[in-house]
Design a protein around this motif. Sequence first.
Motif, short mmCIF file in Angstrom:
data_model
loop_
_atom_site.label_atom_id
_atom_site.label_comp_id
_atom_site.label_asym_id
_atom_site.label_seq_id
_atom_site.Cartn_x
_atom_site.Cartn_y
_atom_site.Cartn_z
N TRP A 55 52.12 106.68 -14.18
CA TRP A 55 53.11 107.41 -13.39
C TRP A 55 54.33 106.55 -13.03
CZ3 TRP A 55 48.78 108.73 -9.35
CH2 TRP A 55 47.66 109.19 -10.04
N ASN A 113 54.55 96.78 -4.37
CA ASN A 113 53.82 97.83 -5.08
C ASN A 113 53.44 98.93 -4.09
OD1 ASN A 113 51.07 97.23 -3.91
ND2 ASN A 113 51.50 95.28 -4.89
N GLY A 114 52.88 100.00 -4.60
CA GLY A 114 52.59 101.14 -3.74
C GLY A 114 51.66 100.80 -2.59
N SER A 115 50.64 100.00 -2.89
CA SER A 115 49.67 99.66 -1.85
C SER A 115 50.35 98.88 -0.72
CB SER A 115 48.53 98.82 -2.43
OG SER A 115 47.95 99.46 -3.53
N ILE A 118 52.33 101.00 1.55
CA ILE A 118 51.46 101.69 2.52
C ILE A 118 51.06 100.74 3.65
CG2 ILE A 118 49.17 102.76 2.81
CD1 ILE A 118 51.10 104.59 1.33
N TYR A 147 44.57 109.27 -2.03
CA TYR A 147 44.54 107.91 -2.57
C TYR A 147 45.86 107.26 -2.21
CZ TYR A 147 44.66 103.96 -5.74
OH TYR A 147 44.76 102.69 -6.25
N HIS A 148 45.78 106.07 -1.61
CA HIS A 148 47.01 105.39 -1.20
C HIS A 148 47.08 103.95 -1.69
CE1 HIS A 148 48.06 108.81 1.33
NE2 HIS A 148 46.83 108.80 1.81
N GLY A 149 46.15 103.54 -2.55
CA GLY A 149 46.20 102.18 -3.08
C GLY A 149 44.93 101.42 -2.78
N GLU A 201 50.02 112.32 0.98
CA GLU A 201 50.79 112.44 -0.26
C GLU A 201 51.36 113.86 -0.24
OE1 GLU A 201 48.11 110.93 -3.75
OE2 GLU A 201 46.86 111.21 -2.00
N ASP A 235 53.60 109.40 1.75
CA ASP A 235 53.35 108.51 0.61
C ASP A 235 53.94 109.18 -0.63
OD1 ASP A 235 52.45 107.13 -1.55
OD2 ASP A 235 50.33 107.10 -0.95
N VAL A 237 54.79 107.50 -3.28
CA VAL A 237 54.67 106.50 -4.35
C VAL A 237 54.58 107.20 -5.72
CG1 VAL A 237 53.06 104.78 -5.32
CG2 VAL A 237 53.68 104.71 -2.89
N MET A 238 53.82 108.28 -5.78
CA MET A 238 53.70 109.01 -7.04
C MET A 238 54.72 110.15 -7.12
SD MET A 238 52.41 111.95 -8.50
CE MET A 238 50.96 112.66 -7.74
N LYS A 264 56.32 102.79 -7.87
CA LYS A 264 56.27 103.37 -9.23
C LYS A 264 57.64 103.66 -9.83
CE LYS A 264 51.58 105.21 -8.80
NZ LYS A 264 50.80 104.40 -9.74
#
Length: 425
Positions: A55, A113-115, A118, A147-149, A201, A235, A237-238, A264
């Motif tokens: 993604w 990064n996404g994690s 968060i 899911y957040h990382g 999300e 979130d 991120v995606m 991402k």
Amino acid sequence: MTSTESLAARDAVHQWHPYTQHAIEREPLAVVRASGAELELADGRVLIDAISSWWTSLHGHGEPRLIDAMTQQAQRLDHVLFAGATHEPAVALGEELLAVTPPGLNRIFFSDNGSTAIEVALKMAFQRHVLEGHEARRVFVGLEGSYHGDTFGAMAVGDPDPFFAPFAPLLFEVRRTKPCASALESVLDELGPRAAGVLLEPLVQGAGGMRMHDADFLRAARRMTRARGLPLIADEVMTGFGRTGALFACGKAGIEPDLMCLAKGLTGGLLPMAATLATESYYEAFLSEDRGRAFFHGHSFTGHPIGCAVARASLALALENDVPSRLDAIGARIESRVRAGLEGSPQARDLRRTGGIVAFDLVDPAGGHAGYLAARTPALRRRAADRGVLLRPLGNVVYAMPPACLGPEQADQIADAMLDLADPR
Ligand SMILES: Cc1ncc(COP(=O)(O)O)c(C=O)c1O
């Protein structure tokens, strides 16, 4: 030995891959080149990257504008610490990004990064509570299947099933609800002064199985958190940068979060980089003559100039090319072909789409494990690769999320590969 075999054999000696059970998943794809929506393998095969390399790849691989931005910036200023220093790429990216993200967001904090984006949001939210004398506000509320990382804070707020179960004893307390206004209200009422905020999300929950909810729920979540003085953390991120058919899912839903996480697609998928956006009131809560009340968080590569330069180029391209509409059109084409092909099929259910994300659930005739750990998932991946498409079903969830450069024939090839996975043969 072919070059593929030799690379796979050498890989097996030292490499430890993410989310891989090496005892049974022994054959990584040996990728030698990537261009547009295609990955070229060492054995000469070409696969369409139907999931944008986890993604990330927003425009497609090898996008010249991004590569130019990267090389030019590398020659000018490669890297410098971001504590007590600043530079044009970071400042300009902040200006440009905050001009197109939901109103109210006015500050940008970079990470990798996404994690980590968060982690930053969770720490900002909690430290603000502490600074304002509300230490008891320590229970975050998230969604089932979220899911957040993979870092500890991100794992805590994510749904433990199936990824994080072993770490449960080490994770802080989090409450989870369905994406339903009354369920969220009950949890917030029950927690009362212990509630720390809501993290979700928006519109599409990715790794939990491309679960889609409606904008009404997000608007209700915004009303409820605001009424209780709690942060709403988005979130994206995606979902960010066009995946839902709008530049940001929050914008599509018409909500203004207090904190928003991006990664991402931020750099178009070229470099690892993330940002946590915050309202001015968050920033002001940390201002003090006391240095001990600063936000204590930072990474070696925070605000990396090359990442920022690439992110600026990617955002400009996303706006010029109207990437959200392109992704939406690609998603609509894949969805309609898959819908026609699945007509009356007992093997698949719940075909769904938000923007450029198309998904359906496979019905396992053998009644096996349906979640991420479904035994047949590696075989499904191989089957898609045999049809020239890189797909990674999330357990029984078959989905596509291709880059914006995808052509119509490639979209049809992806749809056909998805349909093939629903064929019981
Ligand atoms: C919604 C969401 N948040 C956070 C993350 C974590 O991002 P990263 O893998 O860059 O740490 C992901 C990754 O898939 C994600 O989908």
